[in-house]
Design a protein around this motif. Structure first.
Motif: not given
Length: 322
Positions: A95-98, A207-213, A277-283
């Protein structure tokens, strides 16, 4: 529901540098006294692309019990906040990323939970000042790639990384930072099964996606033109900042635990990067850090990028261990 706005990260493709000129900001910022400032060179401040409130801060967020949260994955990072007399709270970076700022009240304490993705700077501030309790928003401006916040009471500008007003009526006022830290959702819920977690905001965001891939594997920070860090430290390497000292995370990770300068800094695996990564959980696993003093009390610190530490503390001490 708020109108969607482009996140700062999309500007990798669509924005060019827009150099600061206070004279051009008067329409958007009529309450801001730009003659009262600590900024010596206005060209350090540029537009990140979104306008004032284009990245919407969240105020009065909703929370749910940890036991009821099913959307956040185990390795996702959260900012953990533990205030005496109140249930521990987790503020997910999904959430904070956005939104970058959450104005909250924990018990009787008004706080601002802040996160600047371009600097990986996550700091919690006490919103109480000698001028009253402030509420913060995102200005859309950057300095050394770090978010400039503004308060809605006077529209003074505040530098997120240092928690200080840099332009406007409140110039020179410093916010008190509170002990908080980034850790995995799994770690937080294991320690606080009866705690609270911020609920998903009512905005249209992925939410849950990383726009800074792949941002934190870049060699050059976005919208930054300052000097690189010294000692060969990569610009986007994470450092553990305590005051004017910085420990490279790579050193802490290798040691597992470091005790020096009256502090003990511990690293353990299990937290994903929010900027990979595109999904934060996969970083990739960057691990989590706790910083305590000699009495075992948590200490205010930040897990920021090396370039930002050098930009705001050019005379700061690099704790390289050699």
């Amino acid at each position: 529901m708020a109108k969607p706005a482009l996140p700062t990260a999309i500007l990798f493709l669509v924005v060019s540098f827009a150099w600061a000129d206070p004279g051009r900001w008067e329409t958007e910022w009529p309450k801001t006294d730009f003659s009262n400032t600590t900024v010596g060179n206005w060209s350090e401040i540029i537009s990140g692309g979104p306008p004032k409130d284009g990245i919407p801060a969240v105020s009065d967020p909703a929370f749910i019990p940890v036991s009821e949260e099913t959307r956040i994955e185990a390795r996702e990072p959260v900012i953990a906040l533990e205030i005496d007399g109140a249930l521990a709270r987790a503020y997910p970076l999904r959430y904070l990323t956005w939104h970058e700022i959450v104005n909250d009240e924990v018990g009787d304490l008004p706080v601002a939970v802040t996160y600047c993705p371009l600097c990986n700077s996550g700091i919690v501030f006490d919103r109480r000042t000698e001028h009253g309790v402030l509420e913060f928003g995102v200005s859309g401006k950057l300095r050394h790639s770090d978010m400039i916040m503004f308060d809605r009471q006077t529209e003074s500008w505040w530098q997120q990384a240092i928690g200080t007003a840099i332009a406007g009526e409140l110039t020179g006022i410093e916010l008190r930072a509170l002990p908080a830290w980034m850790e995995s959702w799994d770690s937080f819920r294991a320690r606080h099964p009866d705690g609270l977690v911020m609920d998903e905001p009512d905005f249209r965001r992925s939410y849950g996606r990383n726009p800074y891939r792949q941002y934190d594997s870049s060699t050059k920070p976005f919208l930054f033109s300052g000097d690189p860090p010294p000692h060969g430290v990569p610009a986007l390497a994470r450092v553990v900042r305590v005051g004017e000292r910085a420990w490279p995370l790579a050193r802490v990770r290798q040691a597992g635990s470091i005790t020096e300068a009256g502090l003990t800094i511990e690293w353990r695996e299990g937290m994903a990067s929010a900027l990979d990564t595109a999904r934060i959980a996969d970083g990739r696993d960057v691990g989590e850090v706790r910083v305590r003093d000699a009495s075992g009390q948590d200490v205010v610190h930040d897990l920021m990028f090396a370039f930002a530490f050098h930009a705001f503390w050019p005379e700061g001490q690099w704790m390289l261990g050699n």
